[in-house]
Scaffold this motif. Structure first.
Motif, PDB file in Angstrom:
ATOM      1  N   GLU A 122      12.011  13.932 -57.907  1.00 35.96           N
ATOM      2  CA  GLU A 122      10.590  14.234 -58.169  1.00 35.96           C
ATOM      3  C   GLU A 122      10.268  14.311 -59.659  1.00 35.96           C
ATOM      4  OE1 GLU A 122       8.084  16.729 -55.850  1.00 35.96           O
ATOM      5  OE2 GLU A 122       9.699  17.036 -54.405  1.00 35.96           O
ATOM      6  N   LEU A 142       3.148   4.060 -49.934  1.00 39.21           N
ATOM      7  CA  LEU A 142       3.304   5.295 -50.690  1.00 39.21           C
ATOM      8  C   LEU A 142       4.162   6.262 -49.890  1.00 39.21           C
ATOM      9  CD1 LEU A 142      -0.444   5.706 -51.673  1.00 39.21           C
ATOM     10  CD2 LEU A 142       1.397   4.905 -53.159  1.00 39.21           C
ATOM     11  N   LEU A 168       4.961   8.309 -54.359  1.00 41.95           N
ATOM     12  CA  LEU A 168       5.371   7.248 -55.257  1.00 41.95           C
ATOM     13  C   LEU A 168       5.096   5.912 -54.579  1.00 41.95           C
ATOM     14  CD1 LEU A 168       6.912   6.534 -57.906  1.00 41.95           C
ATOM     15  CD2 LEU A 168       9.019   6.619 -56.560  1.00 41.95           C
ATOM     16  N   TRP A 169       4.561   4.957 -55.331  1.00 46.98           N
ATOM     17  CA  TRP A 169       4.317   3.621 -54.806  1.00 46.98           C
ATOM     18  C   TRP A 169       5.650   2.917 -54.694  1.00 46.98           C
ATOM     19  CZ3 TRP A 169       4.814  -1.433 -56.823  1.00 46.98           C
ATOM     20  CH2 TRP A 169       4.158  -2.429 -56.087  1.00 46.98           C
ATOM     21  N   ASN A 200       9.010   8.794 -62.888  1.00 51.11           N
ATOM     22  CA  ASN A 200       8.170   7.860 -62.147  1.00 51.11           C
ATOM     23  C   ASN A 200       6.814   8.497 -61.916  1.00 51.11           C
ATOM     24  OD1 ASN A 200       9.871   5.557 -61.571  1.00 51.11           O
ATOM     25  ND2 ASN A 200      11.076   6.948 -60.311  1.00 51.11           N
ATOM     26  N   GLU A 201       5.776   7.688 -62.029  1.00 48.43           N
ATOM     27  CA  GLU A 201       4.419   8.223 -61.868  1.00 48.43           C
ATOM     28  C   GLU A 201       4.097   8.451 -60.397  1.00 48.43           C
ATOM     29  OE1 GLU A 201      -0.215   7.086 -62.841  1.00 48.43           O
ATOM     30  OE2 GLU A 201       1.384   5.859 -63.661  1.00 48.43           O
ATOM     31  N   ARG A 202       3.900   9.691 -60.053  1.00 46.79           N
ATOM     32  CA  ARG A 202       3.479  10.054 -58.700  1.00 46.79           C
ATOM     33  C   ARG A 202       2.016  10.462 -58.747  1.00 46.79           C
ATOM     34  NH1 ARG A 202       8.673  10.582 -58.854  1.00 46.79           N
ATOM     35  NH2 ARG A 202       9.964  10.390 -57.002  1.00 46.79           N
ATOM     36  N   CYS A 231       6.541  10.229 -50.105  1.00 38.48           N
ATOM     37  CA  CYS A 231       6.927  11.447 -50.817  1.00 38.48           C
ATOM     38  C   CYS A 231       8.436  11.409 -51.115  1.00 38.48           C
ATOM     39  CB  CYS A 231       6.581  12.683 -49.992  1.00 38.48           C
ATOM     40  SG  CYS A 231       7.577  12.876 -48.497  1.00 38.48           S
TER      41      CYS A 231
END
Length: 103
Positions: free
Chosen positions: A25, A64, A48-49, A29-31, A66
């Protein structure tokens, strides 16, 4: 583009069962807040993509997920990779399509 040396080291790692872990998490990475499309189906969680998904009829959407569901998916992918990469010579028994050796 992956260099040959990078590809080789990745293949060696797979052969030795040294595979990377799932994204954490707090890994950078962009969440974004959203709904998990995988197993838990939770809403309004950091997701996350993972990539594009194409459904019947050419419907295209972004998948997407989690962190918890990504970890489950990662475990399944690792298990499939390790199972696929075993030599068929090591597996017991004959192939289902093999012909009988009797005359």
């Amino acid at each position: 583009m992956m260099l040959a040396a990078e590809a080789f080291s990745t293949l060696v790692g797979i052969g030795e069962a040294v595979l990377p872990g799932p994204p954490e998490e707090d890994d950078g990475n962009e969440r974004v807040p959203g709904d998990c499309w995988l197993y838990c189906e939770r809403e309004s969680v950091p997701v996350l993509w993972l990539g594009p998904v194409t459904a019947a009829g050419g419907v295209l959407a972004g998948l997407l997920a989690c962190a918890e569901c990504i970890a489950v998916l990662h475990g399944k992918a690792v298990a499939a990779t390790l199972g696929r990469d075993r030599s068929p010579l090591v597996r017991p028994g004959r192939a289902r399509h093999a012909r009988s050796r009797s005359a």
